[in-house]
Design a protein around this motif. Sequence first.
Motif, short mmCIF file in Angstrom:
data_model
loop_
_atom_site.label_atom_id
_atom_site.label_comp_id
_atom_site.label_asym_id
_atom_site.label_seq_id
_atom_site.Cartn_x
_atom_site.Cartn_y
_atom_site.Cartn_z
N GLY A 1 -1.08 13.37 3.71
CA GLY A 1 -2.43 13.84 4.00
C GLY A 1 -3.55 12.97 3.45
N GLU A 2 -3.20 11.81 2.91
CA GLU A 2 -4.21 10.95 2.31
C GLU A 2 -4.26 9.59 2.99
N GLY A 3 -5.30 8.83 2.69
CA GLY A 3 -5.39 7.47 3.18
C GLY A 3 -4.54 6.54 2.35
N LEU A 4 -4.55 5.27 2.71
CA LEU A 4 -3.73 4.28 2.01
C LEU A 4 -4.42 3.84 0.72
N GLN B 1 0.89 5.55 0.80
CA GLN B 1 0.18 6.64 1.47
C GLN B 1 0.85 7.96 1.11
N LEU C 1 -4.09 0.79 -2.38
CA LEU C 1 -3.45 -0.45 -2.79
C LEU C 1 -2.58 -0.19 -4.00
N TYR D 1 0.85 -1.18 0.00
CA TYR D 1 0.00 0.00 0.00
C TYR D 1 0.89 1.24 0.00
N PHE E 1 3.81 0.83 2.58
CA PHE E 1 3.53 -0.17 3.61
C PHE E 1 3.40 -1.55 2.97
#
Lengths: 114, 114
Positions: free
Chosen positions: A41-44, A38, A46, A36, A89
């Motif tokens: 300031g953003e979400g993860l 990121q 895929l 993943y 990640f």
Amino acid sequence: GNSVTQMEGPVTLSEEAFLTINCTYTATGYPSLFWYVQYPGEGLQLLLKATKADDKGSNKGFEATYRKETTSFHLEKGSVQVSDSAVYFCALTGPYNQGGKLIFGQGTELSVKP
Amino acid sequence: EAGVAQSPRYKIIEKRQSVAFWCNPISGHATLYWYQQILGQGPKLLIQFQNNGVVDDSQLPKDRFSAERLKGVDSTLKIQPAKLEDSAVYLCASSLGVGEQPQHFGDGTRLSIL
């Protein structure tokens, strides 16, 4: 229990350099493996995945191969861009599904300089 | 399609106060996850719902954390009372069903405890 270990960051590269981020895992059986990303300031999101041994996941020039013998899933890219700067990640979902929860490594920050 | 929506984006409270976070998953996604991401670490699952039922809450500190998904759509995560170590980003994710990948993440709520 299941776990994921990533190389520590931050990793700083020049544009067009080759990237490797190491990831190894511990799990009973055969988990599914993921990378993943990121952005600040953003979400993860895929990036790529592999669900069985010797599978190669690829996306946006990134690749990772599921290596059962070394319990590894290293992320590679041949030529990084400034826009690749983010935290990466490595993650797994346990074998036998276990509800699909993701177990993450600690993350590796990548900074690409022009 | 609209992504996973979370609010607020940021929250600052003092220790021992209470706080609540809201998440609206992607339409049609039956499974909803709450993750806690402490600075410098990977996300850790707190609780997983399938529709309005709990699938996994083994890592939820139940003496202070609670979560609900009453109508099987949006969800609320509450902390009462907050401790300093609860400072983190709280991420909500959703997927089509249990074990389905990928999980789609919201941008998270950054909580700071003073």
